[in-house]
Design a protein around this motif. Structure first.
Motif, PDB file in Angstrom:
ATOM      1  N   PHE A 174      70.105  -9.829  68.287  1.00 15.36           N
ATOM      2  CA  PHE A 174      70.268 -11.275  68.104  1.00 15.36           C
ATOM      3  C   PHE A 174      70.944 -11.969  69.288  1.00 15.36           C
ATOM      4  CE2 PHE A 174      73.516  -8.954  65.443  1.00 15.36           C
ATOM      5  CZ  PHE A 174      74.535  -9.015  66.386  1.00 15.36           C
ATOM      6  N   ASP A 175      70.838 -11.403  70.508  1.00 14.72           N
ATOM      7  CA  ASP A 175      71.529 -12.038  71.634  1.00 14.72           C
ATOM      8  C   ASP A 175      70.540 -12.636  72.635  1.00 14.72           C
ATOM      9  OD1 ASP A 175      70.422  -9.915  72.948  1.00 14.72           O
ATOM     10  OD2 ASP A 175      72.320  -8.979  73.527  1.00 14.72           O
ATOM     11  N   CYS A 176      71.069 -13.023  73.814  1.00 18.94           N
ATOM     12  CA  CYS A 176      70.189 -13.706  74.762  1.00 18.94           C
ATOM     13  C   CYS A 176      69.385 -12.723  75.613  1.00 18.94           C
ATOM     14  CB  CYS A 176      70.965 -14.684  75.633  1.00 18.94           C
ATOM     15  SG  CYS A 176      72.330 -13.907  76.466  1.00 18.94           S
ATOM     16  N   ASP A 177      69.255 -11.491  75.139  1.00 18.80           N
ATOM     17  CA  ASP A 177      68.307 -10.527  75.701  1.00 18.80           C
ATOM     18  C   ASP A 177      67.254 -10.204  74.630  1.00 18.80           C
ATOM     19  OD1 ASP A 177      66.988  -8.578  77.123  1.00 18.80           O
ATOM     20  OD2 ASP A 177      68.608  -7.106  77.052  1.00 18.80           O
ATOM     21  N   GLY A 178      67.725  -9.849  73.447  1.00 20.82           N
ATOM     22  CA  GLY A 178      66.805  -9.495  72.358  1.00 20.82           C
ATOM     23  C   GLY A 178      65.926 -10.661  71.931  1.00 20.82           C
ATOM     24  N   ILE A 179      66.505 -11.873  71.863  1.00 17.85           N
ATOM     25  CA  ILE A 179      65.730 -13.030  71.382  1.00 17.85           C
ATOM     26  C   ILE A 179      64.603 -13.394  72.364  1.00 17.85           C
ATOM     27  CG2 ILE A 179      65.879 -15.500  70.827  1.00 17.85           C
ATOM     28  CD1 ILE A 179      68.555 -14.889  69.421  1.00 17.85           C
ATOM     29  N   PRO A 180      64.879 -13.550  73.674  1.00 15.25           N
ATOM     30  CA  PRO A 180      63.748 -13.782  74.600  1.00 15.25           C
ATOM     31  C   PRO A 180      62.771 -12.600  74.616  1.00 15.25           C
ATOM     32  CG  PRO A 180      65.817 -14.326  75.677  1.00 15.25           C
ATOM     33  CD  PRO A 180      66.172 -13.669  74.370  1.00 15.25           C
ATOM     34  N   GLY A 181      63.288 -11.366  74.446  1.00 19.38           N
ATOM     35  CA  GLY A 181      62.400 -10.194  74.416  1.00 19.38           C
ATOM     36  C   GLY A 181      61.431 -10.256  73.248  1.00 19.38           C
ATOM     37  N   ALA A 182      61.945 -10.678  72.080  1.00 16.88           N
ATOM     38  CA  ALA A 182      61.064 -10.870  70.913  1.00 16.88           C
ATOM     39  C   ALA A 182      60.039 -11.954  71.219  1.00 16.88           C
ATOM     40  CB  ALA A 182      61.893 -11.257  69.686  1.00 16.88           C
ATOM     41  N   GLY A 183      60.478 -13.004  71.925  1.00 16.43           N
ATOM     42  CA  GLY A 183      59.572 -14.092  72.313  1.00 16.43           C
ATOM     43  C   GLY A 183      58.426 -13.605  73.184  1.00 16.43           C
ATOM     44  N   VAL A 184      58.731 -12.678  74.093  1.00 12.61           N
ATOM     45  CA  VAL A 184      57.698 -12.095  74.973  1.00 12.61           C
ATOM     46  C   VAL A 184      56.605 -11.442  74.123  1.00 12.61           C
ATOM     47  CG1 VAL A 184      57.301 -10.165  76.594  1.00 12.61           C
ATOM     48  CG2 VAL A 184      59.165 -11.783  77.006  1.00 12.61           C
ATOM     49  N   LEU A 185      57.020 -10.638  73.126  1.00 14.05           N
ATOM     50  CA  LEU A 185      56.030  -9.936  72.279  1.00 14.05           C
ATOM     51  C   LEU A 185      55.285 -10.908  71.366  1.00 14.05           C
ATOM     52  CD1 LEU A 185      58.082  -6.721  71.486  1.00 14.05           C
ATOM     53  CD2 LEU A 185      55.939  -6.808  72.745  1.00 14.05           C
ATOM     54  N   LEU A 186      56.010 -11.881  70.795  1.00 12.51           N
ATOM     55  CA  LEU A 186      55.338 -12.867  69.931  1.00 12.51           C
ATOM     56  C   LEU A 186      54.306 -13.674  70.723  1.00 12.51           C
ATOM     57  CD1 LEU A 186      58.266 -14.266  67.752  1.00 12.51           C
ATOM     58  CD2 LEU A 186      56.372 -12.831  66.964  1.00 12.51           C
TER      59      LEU A 186
END
Length: 299
Positions: A26-38
């Motif tokens: 839930f941080d500013c690495d995981g959230i953009p990373g999830a965005g990349v996959l979505l």
């Protein structure tokens, strides 16, 4: 070898129409990373996918068994983690019992050899483990590598909708990778330097409604965004969402294609960041007051 297995399993899930969950920190690495996959799944028009972000207060950091059980009730058959999961042996074993395969994408160190080895996943993609030439990628950087590999293989196998994607489209994901690389404080050397450099270039031109809205809300000139804008303006607002127990809002901001929704979300995250600062300020003031009282009482 791990990447080959991961790509083959994702392509199989797409062919079968299986439900895929992206489980991200839930941080500013995981959230953009999830965005990349979505963004990748949206681009290939694959709709049977959802994102799951654990809540900092209720669940805390990590790959949680309760969350996996909840995803199983929604008939998820494949979980792809972002920025979490390298040592989650028990959680992965539970997923397997429930008929769910797991692909871990992560970048965290393993302190000492993990008891019982790595979790029994389809693959653990972690640059600190694999014979990968650059060990310092952030979580979103590893997710980006998975997307690059999926696009290459998907085109080779004539997978559905892959041929409609222009060659070079993947660079438009670098705005998210750049934010994560700069905000997650990984060393800006080697490959990270390249990702941060081109990430900033893409950010300055990005049509992503969430980026446009954040710049507008924070009165930043988008075509002049710098590393410090990411560190001091973007990252605190992405992090504020999870600190105030609403991490999904930050992910929605980064992935929405609706400009009006993006403006509302950007303003909401800005307000959350202000409340977070107020709460932190209050805690600090209270702590200082206690220290003063303690020392003036001569303890």
């Amino acid at each position: 070898e791990g990447m080959d297995r991961a790509v083959a399993r994702v392509l199989l899930a797409i062919t079968r129409g299986e439900r895929i969950a992206i489980y991200a920190d839930f941080d500013c690495d995981g959230i953009p990373g999830a965005g990349v996959l979505l963004d990748f799944f949206a681009k290939i028009k694959y709709g049977n996918v959802e994102a799951y972000l654990p809540h900092r207060d209720r669940e805390g950091y990590g790959f949680h068994i309760e969350a996996i059980e909840e995803l199983a009730t929604r008939d998820v058959k494949l979980i792809i983690t972002v920025d979490v999961g390298t040592t989650a042996i028990e959680a992965v074993a539970r997923a397997k019992e429930l008929g769910i395969d797991v692909i871990v994408t992560d970048h965290h160190e393993i302190i000492g050899p993990p008891a019982g080895g790595l979790p029994k996943t389809v693959a653990v993609l972690n640059p600190k483990l694999a014979p990968y030439p650059f060990p310092h990628l952030c979580g979103a950087g590893v997710a980006f590598k998975l997307v690059q590999a999926l696009l290459i293989e998907g085109r080779k196998h004539s997978a559905a909708n892959f041929h409609d994607i222009p060659v070079g489209w993947v660079k438009w994901l670098l705005d998210l990778v750049g934010i994560a690389t700069i905000a997650d404080m990984v060393p800006l050397t080697g490959e990270n330097r390249t990702l941060a450099h081109f990430g900033l270039q893409v950010l300055r031109k990005s049509p992503r409604p969430g980026i446009v809205a954040l710049c507008k809300c924070l009165r930043l000139k988008q075509n002049d965004i710098t590393e410090s804008d990411i560190g001091f303006s973007f990252a605190p607002r992405i992090n504020a969402a999870s600190r105030m127990d609403e991490p999904d809002l930050a992910l929605k901001l980064l992935t929405t294609s609706d400009s009006q929704e993006a403006e509302k979300l950007a303003m909401h995250l800005d307000r959350l960041n202000t409340s977070r600062k107020g709460i932190v300020g209050g805690v600090v003031r209270e702590a200082k007051r206690r220290v003063r009282e303690r020392f003036s009482a001569g303890e």
